[in-house]
Design a protein around this motif. Structure first.
Motif, PDB file in Angstrom:
ATOM      1  N   GLU A 139     -22.713 -58.612 -39.606  1.00  0.00           N
ATOM      2  CA  GLU A 139     -23.440 -59.171 -38.459  1.00  0.00           C
ATOM      3  C   GLU A 139     -24.316 -58.112 -37.804  1.00  0.00           C
ATOM      4  OE1 GLU A 139     -20.373 -60.826 -36.063  1.00  0.00           O
ATOM      5  OE2 GLU A 139     -20.397 -62.765 -37.101  1.00  0.00           O
ATOM      6  N   ALA A 140     -23.887 -56.849 -37.823  1.00  0.00           N
ATOM      7  CA  ALA A 140     -24.696 -55.771 -37.252  1.00  0.00           C
ATOM      8  C   ALA A 140     -25.985 -55.605 -38.063  1.00  0.00           C
ATOM      9  CB  ALA A 140     -23.903 -54.466 -37.235  1.00  0.00           C
ATOM     10  N   MET A 141     -25.881 -55.693 -39.372  1.00  0.00           N
ATOM     11  CA  MET A 141     -27.076 -55.586 -40.218  1.00  0.00           C
ATOM     12  C   MET A 141     -27.985 -56.791 -40.034  1.00  0.00           C
ATOM     13  SD  MET A 141     -28.544 -53.530 -42.284  1.00  0.00           S
ATOM     14  CE  MET A 141     -30.244 -53.992 -42.014  1.00  0.00           C
ATOM     15  N   GLN A 142     -27.357 -57.948 -39.873  1.00  0.00           N
ATOM     16  CA  GLN A 142     -28.148 -59.163 -39.656  1.00  0.00           C
ATOM     17  C   GLN A 142     -28.926 -59.067 -38.336  1.00  0.00           C
ATOM     18  OE1 GLN A 142     -25.904 -62.862 -39.239  1.00  0.00           O
ATOM     19  NE2 GLN A 142     -27.305 -63.791 -40.750  1.00  0.00           N
ATOM     20  N   LEU A 143     -28.305 -58.504 -37.304  1.00  0.00           N
ATOM     21  CA  LEU A 143     -28.973 -58.319 -36.024  1.00  0.00           C
ATOM     22  C   LEU A 143     -30.131 -57.337 -36.146  1.00  0.00           C
ATOM     23  CD1 LEU A 143     -29.136 -58.730 -32.957  1.00  0.00           C
ATOM     24  CD2 LEU A 143     -27.450 -56.884 -32.698  1.00  0.00           C
ATOM     25  N   SER A 144     -29.914 -56.240 -36.887  1.00  0.00           N
ATOM     26  CA  SER A 144     -30.975 -55.251 -37.085  1.00  0.00           C
ATOM     27  C   SER A 144     -32.185 -55.875 -37.781  1.00  0.00           C
ATOM     28  CB  SER A 144     -30.449 -54.084 -37.917  1.00  0.00           C
ATOM     29  OG  SER A 144     -31.478 -53.149 -38.163  1.00  0.00           O
ATOM     30  N   TYR A 145     -31.917 -56.743 -38.770  1.00  0.00           N
ATOM     31  CA  TYR A 145     -33.008 -57.416 -39.471  1.00  0.00           C
ATOM     32  C   TYR A 145     -33.771 -58.344 -38.516  1.00  0.00           C
ATOM     33  CZ  TYR A 145     -35.460 -60.849 -42.298  1.00  0.00           C
ATOM     34  OH  TYR A 145     -36.430 -61.677 -42.817  1.00  0.00           O
ATOM     35  N   ASN A 146     -33.038 -59.078 -37.699  1.00  0.00           N
ATOM     36  CA  ASN A 146     -33.696 -60.004 -36.769  1.00  0.00           C
ATOM     37  C   ASN A 146     -34.594 -59.266 -35.770  1.00  0.00           C
ATOM     38  OD1 ASN A 146     -32.488 -62.208 -37.974  1.00  0.00           O
ATOM     39  ND2 ASN A 146     -30.747 -62.252 -36.533  1.00  0.00           N
ATOM     40  N   VAL A 147     -34.141 -58.100 -35.308  1.00  0.00           N
ATOM     41  CA  VAL A 147     -34.942 -57.291 -34.372  1.00  0.00           C
ATOM     42  C   VAL A 147     -36.210 -56.796 -35.065  1.00  0.00           C
ATOM     43  CG1 VAL A 147     -35.011 -55.142 -33.064  1.00  0.00           C
ATOM     44  CG2 VAL A 147     -32.982 -56.621 -32.948  1.00  0.00           C
ATOM     45  N   SER A 148     -36.072 -56.325 -36.298  1.00  0.00           N
ATOM     46  CA  SER A 148     -37.243 -55.842 -37.043  1.00  0.00           C
ATOM     47  C   SER A 148     -38.243 -56.965 -37.289  1.00  0.00           C
ATOM     48  CB  SER A 148     -36.803 -55.234 -38.384  1.00  0.00           C
ATOM     49  OG  SER A 148     -35.997 -54.107 -38.187  1.00  0.00           O
ATOM     50  N   ASN A 149     -37.737 -58.128 -37.607  1.00  0.00           N
ATOM     51  CA  ASN A 149     -38.623 -59.273 -37.862  1.00  0.00           C
ATOM     52  C   ASN A 149     -39.371 -59.683 -36.594  1.00  0.00           C
ATOM     53  OD1 ASN A 149     -39.615 -61.477 -39.580  1.00  0.00           O
ATOM     54  ND2 ASN A 149     -38.374 -62.787 -38.240  1.00  0.00           N
ATOM     55  N   SER A 150     -38.657 -59.657 -35.463  1.00  0.00           N
ATOM     56  CA  SER A 150     -39.293 -60.011 -34.185  1.00  0.00           C
ATOM     57  C   SER A 150     -40.380 -59.004 -33.819  1.00  0.00           C
ATOM     58  CB  SER A 150     -38.227 -60.082 -33.088  1.00  0.00           C
ATOM     59  OG  SER A 150     -38.814 -60.344 -31.843  1.00  0.00           O
ATOM     60  N   GLN A 151     -40.086 -57.727 -34.029  1.00  0.00           N
ATOM     61  CA  GLN A 151     -41.090 -56.693 -33.740  1.00  0.00           C
ATOM     62  C   GLN A 151     -42.313 -56.844 -34.639  1.00  0.00           C
ATOM     63  OE1 GLN A 151     -38.774 -53.121 -34.311  1.00  0.00           O
ATOM     64  NE2 GLN A 151     -38.091 -53.075 -32.150  1.00  0.00           N
ATOM     65  N   TYR A 152     -42.055 -57.161 -35.888  1.00  0.00           N
ATOM     66  CA  TYR A 152     -43.173 -57.317 -36.825  1.00  0.00           C
ATOM     67  C   TYR A 152     -44.057 -58.503 -36.435  1.00  0.00           C
ATOM     68  CZ  TYR A 152     -45.744 -58.396 -41.061  1.00  0.00           C
ATOM     69  OH  TYR A 152     -46.758 -58.683 -41.958  1.00  0.00           O
ATOM     70  N   GLN A 153     -43.452 -59.652 -36.124  1.00  0.00           N
ATOM     71  CA  GLN A 153     -44.233 -60.829 -35.750  1.00  0.00           C
ATOM     72  C   GLN A 153     -45.047 -60.573 -34.485  1.00  0.00           C
ATOM     73  OE1 GLN A 153     -44.605 -63.332 -37.711  1.00  0.00           O
ATOM     74  NE2 GLN A 153     -43.025 -62.671 -39.163  1.00  0.00           N
TER      75      GLN A 153
END
Length: 348
Positions: A139-153
């Motif tokens: 879940e920690a890795m999943q959260l990190s991915y979601n943050v990166s995706n939000s920053q990218y968008q």
């Protein structure tokens, strides 16, 4: 000497005789002013009109200004160097069209991190499903991915600047290579299909205007043409200083003829009355009282003064709200010297 005196006396006697004769036999033209002894009871020449019912629009015309239906300032979220300018002032653009591009260094770096997080999340997912990884680590890795995706968008949106609406470019404040300093916007886009007009109406008309009412719009810059709009919104408060309220009128403007800033007039028809209408020259204004009246022709060729209540003044006619019935004959010319009971001679 005696001869001269006799001539003078004869001339004086003749003049006196003519003067006396004029007093006895003088007369005036029928209906005209008395000329040296005319009949004061002679009828006055008048012209008349017959009252009739007509449809009288209850409308008002207000001055206003054309405005864009929507205005958007195109800006990035943070300061950055402008890499590309794609459109110019006056260009029509579509919603989603790319207007400008900013420096993409941060975008590229964020994209690399997002790709790496996506790869790592995929690897950890396999371990988690195999039971070799705890749920918290996954879940920690999943959260990190979601943050990166939000920053990218977010960076995509603020690096590749797109038009938020379909409209026209009305301002460009920077050139290629400029550093956007977060002051004025890079572009201003205005939607002009449709346009809107904010019309300040009298508070006495507040209960008369309704949402959806049709409004005729004319602009001085486009003579001879009338645009049709509709009341889209009625503001709920009245300005205590001007005693007006605001109605928003929307005009489709499909051919883009109306442009923001044009001076315009909005004609609103609240209702149509079926009323008695008379020529405005028939109205007699009574000095000092403010009352208005007309002279009505009686069957014996005399006239009666009758007080009336006026409504709308349209062209050369007045709407009569009270005081007259249809088919009555009223004096339109020659009424300046008339009184109640005056005898008249109808000449038209």
């Amino acid at each position: 000497m005696k001869t001269n005196v006799k001539i003078f006396l004869c001339a004086a006697t003749a003049l006196l005789s003519v003067s006396c004769g004029s007093r006895k036999g003088g007369s005036a033209a029928p209906g005209g002013p008395m000329m040296m002894g005319g009949d004061p009871n002679a009828p006055t020449n008048v012209e008349i009109a017959v009252t009739e019912y007509r449809d009288v629009p209850q409308d008002e015309t207000y001055s206003t200004t054309v405005q864009a239906y929507a205005v958007n300032n195109v800006v990035p979220q943070a300061g950055s160097r402008i890499k590309r300018i794609n459109v110019e002032v006056g260009d029509f653009v579509s919603k989603g069209q790319i207007l400008a591009e900013m420096d993409q260094t941060s975008l590229e770096q964020t994209k690399l991190k997002l790709d790496n997080d996506a790869l790592e999340l995929s690897r950890l997912k396999e371990l988690y499903e195999a039971g070799a990884l705890s749920k918290s680590d996954y879940e920690a890795m999943q959260l990190s991915y979601n943050v990166s995706n939000s920053q990218y968008q977010n960076l995509v949106e603020n690096t590749i600047l797109r038009s938020p609406l379909t409209g026209v470019i009305t301002a460009r404040n920077y050139d290629v290579g400029d550093m956007y300093a977060m002051s004025s916007p890079i572009y201003v886009v205005q939607q002009i299909t449709p346009v809107k007009l904010l019309v300040a109406m009298s508070e006495t008309d507040y209960t008369k205007v309704k949402k959806g009412d049709s409004v005729d719009i004319t602009a001085d810059a486009i003579p001879g043409r009338t645009f049709v709009g509709k009341v889209n919104r009625i503001y709920p408060v009245i300005d205590p200083a001007s005693h007006t309220f605001t109605a928003e009128v929307v005009v489709p403007n499909n051919d883009r003829a109306l442009r923001p800033g044009m001076f315009a007039r909005a004609k609103v028809t609240f209702a149509i009355n079926h009323s008695i209408v008379v020529p405005d020259i028939a109205i007699v204004k009574q000095q000092g009282s403010g009352q208005k009246s007309v002279f009505v022709l009686n069957g014996d060729n005399t006239v009666t003064s009758r007080i009336v209540t006026l409504g709308r003044h349209t062209g050369s006619d007045y709407e009569i709200l009270e005081g007259l019935d249809e088919g009555e004959k009223i004096v339109t010319k020659g009424h300046t010297s008339l009184r109640n009971g005056s005898e008249v001679n109808v000449i038209n």
